[in-house]
Design a protein around this motif. Sequence first.
Motif, PDB file in Angstrom:
ATOM      1  N   ASN A  91       0.809  -1.220   0.000  1.00 53.56           N
ATOM      2  CA  ASN A  91       0.000   0.000   0.000  1.00 53.56           C
ATOM      3  C   ASN A  91       0.845   1.274   0.000  1.00 53.56           C
ATOM      4  O   ASN A  91       0.289   2.373  -0.055  1.00 53.56           O
ATOM      5  N   LEU A  92       2.162   1.118   0.091  1.00 55.13           N
ATOM      6  CA  LEU A  92       3.035   2.297   0.123  1.00 55.13           C
ATOM      7  C   LEU A  92       3.471   2.640  -1.296  1.00 55.13           C
ATOM      8  O   LEU A  92       3.991   1.794  -2.023  1.00 55.13           O
ATOM      9  N   ASP A  93       3.265   3.888  -1.684  1.00 56.11           N
ATOM     10  CA  ASP A  93       3.630   4.371  -3.015  1.00 56.11           C
ATOM     11  C   ASP A  93       5.135   4.642  -3.049  1.00 56.11           C
ATOM     12  O   ASP A  93       5.629   5.516  -2.334  1.00 56.11           O
ATOM     13  N   PRO A  94       5.899   3.914  -3.888  1.00 56.46           N
ATOM     14  CA  PRO A  94       7.349   4.141  -3.916  1.00 56.46           C
ATOM     15  C   PRO A  94       7.735   5.545  -4.369  1.00 56.46           C
ATOM     16  O   PRO A  94       8.803   6.036  -4.000  1.00 56.46           O
ATOM     17  N   VAL A  95       6.886   6.206  -5.152  1.00 61.00           N
ATOM     18  CA  VAL A  95       7.188   7.582  -5.564  1.00 61.00           C
ATOM     19  C   VAL A  95       7.172   8.503  -4.346  1.00 61.00           C
ATOM     20  O   VAL A  95       8.050   9.366  -4.184  1.00 61.00           O
ATOM     21  N   LEU A  96       6.197   8.310  -3.482  1.00 58.22           N
ATOM     22  CA  LEU A  96       6.136   9.118  -2.257  1.00 58.22           C
ATOM     23  C   LEU A  96       7.283   8.747  -1.318  1.00 58.22           C
ATOM     24  O   LEU A  96       7.828   9.616  -0.627  1.00 58.22           O
ATOM     25  N   LEU A  97       7.651   7.473  -1.300  1.00 60.35           N
ATOM     26  CA  LEU A  97       8.798   7.060  -0.486  1.00 60.35           C
ATOM     27  C   LEU A  97      10.055   7.792  -0.921  1.00 60.35           C
ATOM     28  O   LEU A  97      10.835   8.260  -0.083  1.00 60.35           O
ATOM     29  N   ARG A  98      10.260   7.924  -2.227  1.00 60.61           N
ATOM     30  CA  ARG A  98      11.480   8.564  -2.726  1.00 60.61           C
ATOM     31  C   ARG A  98      11.496  10.064  -2.471  1.00 60.61           C
ATOM     32  O   ARG A  98      12.559  10.684  -2.536  1.00 60.61           O
ATOM     33  N   ALA A  99      10.335  10.646  -2.182  1.00 60.92           N
ATOM     34  CA  ALA A  99      10.319  12.038  -1.734  1.00 60.92           C
ATOM     35  C   ALA A  99      10.826  12.128  -0.298  1.00 60.92           C
ATOM     36  O   ALA A  99      11.439  13.119   0.101  1.00 60.92           O
ATOM     37  N   ARG A 100      10.580  11.071   0.488  1.00 61.02           N
ATOM     38  CA  ARG A 100      11.048  11.036   1.883  1.00 61.02           C
ATOM     39  C   ARG A 100      12.514  10.614   1.976  1.00 61.02           C
ATOM     40  O   ARG A 100      13.189  10.934   2.955  1.00 61.02           O
ATOM     41  N   VAL A 101      12.963   9.879   0.973  1.00 65.43           N
ATOM     42  CA  VAL A 101      14.323   9.318   0.987  1.00 65.43           C
ATOM     43  C   VAL A 101      15.046   9.794  -0.261  1.00 65.43           C
ATOM     44  O   VAL A 101      14.930   9.206  -1.337  1.00 65.43           O
ATOM     45  N   GLY A 102      15.799  10.888  -0.131  1.00 69.54           N
ATOM     46  CA  GLY A 102      16.507  11.457  -1.267  1.00 69.54           C
ATOM     47  C   GLY A 102      17.743  10.653  -1.631  1.00 69.54           C
ATOM     48  O   GLY A 102      18.294   9.922  -0.812  1.00 69.54           O
ATOM     49  N   MET A 103      18.199  10.812  -2.881  1.00 73.16           N
ATOM     50  CA  MET A 103      19.334  10.033  -3.381  1.00 73.16           C
ATOM     51  C   MET A 103      20.304  10.949  -4.107  1.00 73.16           C
ATOM     52  O   MET A 103      19.902  11.761  -4.941  1.00 73.16           O
ATOM     53  N   VAL A 104      21.590  10.792  -3.780  1.00 71.52           N
ATOM     54  CA  VAL A 104      22.666  11.513  -4.470  1.00 71.52           C
ATOM     55  C   VAL A 104      23.602  10.465  -5.053  1.00 71.52           C
ATOM     56  O   VAL A 104      24.108   9.609  -4.321  1.00 71.52           O
ATOM     57  N   PHE A 105      23.839  10.544  -6.356  1.00 68.74           N
ATOM     58  CA  PHE A 105      24.587   9.497  -7.039  1.00 68.74           C
ATOM     59  C   PHE A 105      26.074   9.826  -7.148  1.00 68.74           C
ATOM     60  O   PHE A 105      26.512  10.936  -6.851  1.00 68.74           O
ATOM     61  N   GLN A 106      26.806   8.830  -7.624  1.00 73.14           N
ATOM     62  CA  GLN A 106      28.257   8.949  -7.759  1.00 73.14           C
ATOM     63  C   GLN A 106      28.646  10.101  -8.678  1.00 73.14           C
ATOM     64  O   GLN A 106      29.511  10.911  -8.362  1.00 73.14           O
ATOM     65  N   LYS A 107      27.983  10.185  -9.822  1.00 77.51           N
ATOM     66  CA  LYS A 107      28.263  11.260 -10.775  1.00 77.51           C
ATOM     67  C   LYS A 107      27.164  12.304 -10.671  1.00 77.51           C
ATOM     68  O   LYS A 107      25.975  11.953 -10.714  1.00 77.51           O
ATOM     69  N   PRO A 108      27.516  13.579 -10.516  1.00 74.80           N
ATOM     70  CA  PRO A 108      26.474  14.609 -10.434  1.00 74.80           C
ATOM     71  C   PRO A 108      25.537  14.518 -11.643  1.00 74.80           C
ATOM     72  O   PRO A 108      25.999  14.369 -12.778  1.00 74.80           O
ATOM     73  N   ASN A 109      24.242  14.587 -11.390  1.00 71.60           N
ATOM     74  CA  ASN A 109      23.273  14.411 -12.473  1.00 71.60           C
ATOM     75  C   ASN A 109      22.232  15.524 -12.495  1.00 71.60           C
ATOM     76  O   ASN A 109      21.036  15.272 -12.337  1.00 71.60           O
ATOM     77  N   PRO A 110      22.678  16.791 -12.689  1.00 74.98           N
ATOM     78  CA  PRO A 110      21.683  17.855 -12.809  1.00 74.98           C
ATOM     79  C   PRO A 110      20.797  17.614 -14.032  1.00 74.98           C
ATOM     80  O   PRO A 110      21.241  17.077 -15.042  1.00 74.98           O
ATOM     81  N   PHE A 111      19.533  18.014 -13.918  1.00 73.45           N
ATOM     82  CA  PHE A 111      18.627  17.894 -15.049  1.00 73.45           C
ATOM     83  C   PHE A 111      18.978  18.940 -16.106  1.00 73.45           C
ATOM     84  O   PHE A 111      19.600  19.971 -15.782  1.00 73.45           O
ATOM     85  N   PRO A 112      18.588  18.734 -17.346  1.00 76.20           N
ATOM     86  CA  PRO A 112      18.842  19.740 -18.395  1.00 76.20           C
ATOM     87  C   PRO A 112      17.885  20.919 -18.253  1.00 76.20           C
ATOM     88  O   PRO A 112      17.060  21.201 -19.115  1.00 76.20           O
ATOM     89  N   LYS A 113      18.014  21.562 -17.113  1.00 75.46           N
ATOM     90  CA  LYS A 113      17.158  22.691 -16.769  1.00 75.46           C
ATOM     91  C   LYS A 113      18.021  23.771 -16.116  1.00 75.46           C
ATOM     92  O   LYS A 113      19.205  23.559 -15.870  1.00 75.46           O
ATOM     93  N   THR A 114      17.410  24.897 -15.802  1.00 70.39           N
ATOM     94  CA  THR A 114      18.144  25.954 -15.114  1.00 70.39           C
ATOM     95  C   THR A 114      18.463  25.528 -13.686  1.00 70.39           C
ATOM     96  O   THR A 114      17.900  24.558 -13.159  1.00 70.39           O
ATOM     97  N   ILE A 115      19.365  26.260 -13.065  1.00 66.05           N
ATOM     98  CA  ILE A 115      19.703  26.001 -11.662  1.00 66.05           C
ATOM     99  C   ILE A 115      18.444  26.063 -10.809  1.00 66.05           C
ATOM    100  O   ILE A 115      18.180  25.194  -9.976  1.00 66.05           O
ATOM    101  N   PHE A 116      17.641  27.101 -11.030  1.00 63.91           N
ATOM    102  CA  PHE A 116      16.393  27.266 -10.259  1.00 63.91           C
ATOM    103  C   PHE A 116      15.468  26.074 -10.466  1.00 63.91           C
ATOM    104  O   PHE A 116      14.949  25.498  -9.495  1.00 63.91           O
ATOM    105  N   GLU A 117      15.265  25.677 -11.721  1.00 59.91           N
ATOM    106  CA  GLU A 117      14.315  24.605 -12.009  1.00 59.91           C
ATOM    107  C   GLU A 117      14.819  23.251 -11.538  1.00 59.91           C
ATOM    108  O   GLU A 117      14.025  22.359 -11.241  1.00 59.91           O
ATOM    109  N   ASN A 118      16.135  23.066 -11.468  1.00 57.99           N
ATOM    110  CA  ASN A 118      16.670  21.835 -10.900  1.00 57.99           C
ATOM    111  C   ASN A 118      16.204  21.666  -9.467  1.00 57.99           C
ATOM    112  O   ASN A 118      15.778  20.584  -9.068  1.00 57.99           O
TER     113      ASN A 118
END
Length: 265
Positions: A91-118
């Motif tokens: 019954n637990l939504d994994p998308v909501l779980l990932r909002a509670r549990v953030g992830m930072v990866f080995q290689k920086p992965n900014p989105f192809p967006k502005t700093i603000f929008e990232n």
Amino acid sequence: MHLDVDRAVAGAPTGAVKIAAKDVDFFYGEKQALFDVSLDVADNAVTALIGPSGCGKSTFLRCINRMNDTIAGTKVIGRIEIDGEDIYDRNLDPVLLRARVGMVFQKPNPFPKTIFENVAYGLRIHGLANKAEMGDIVEASLKRAGLWNEVADRLHQSGSSLSGGQQQRLVIARAIAVSPEVILMDEPCSALDPIATARIEELIDELRNQYCIVIVTHSMAQAARVSQKTAFFHMGRLVEAGKTDEIFTNPRDSRTQDYITGRFG
């Protein structure tokens, strides 16, 4: 909740238990990658996962926010709780779980967006802020990530225009903008130069007062510098866990001693 001392030797937690893994096995198809892992992770502290390549550190880390769910044929047996709640409950939504549990990866992965929008991205997709609040939250997140003073006058430039160390801090700002409870870091400094690494380590030390942080690292020195508790994995098993200073100065298992002194790994 407690760590089963038959499988690993536990040190006293720095804070209350935030994450409790109990008898966790993990499979990639027929191949078993984790064997009977039980570990308590303290809140408001940094727990370092160490061990040689391929020993299950990153696999275990990805179990905590169910990122392994995205890989076909994987299977988890056992239980992982956050604040006593089974994160693999149907019954637990994994998308909501990932909002509670953030992830930072080995290689920086900014989105192809502005700093603000990232930084604003997670707030938008989860509906966590209205337009009036967005700017304040983005600014606060960049300040907590130690990046605001460097980017305040170029928020509408691409996130990929930043240096590697700045990109990693941007990713951390993006993670904390949605007010997670846990931050997972998978070798966050391995692609960075020593100066950027030092800045990220300072940031980790600052953030631990507000978050439960779990970091995978191959650097013994980094684990010693940033963590309060260390867990040593070998061949898919948790060999030993305890206070970092005790693991590095007085390990109870000979395999831990051999690894931290460079005899293998």
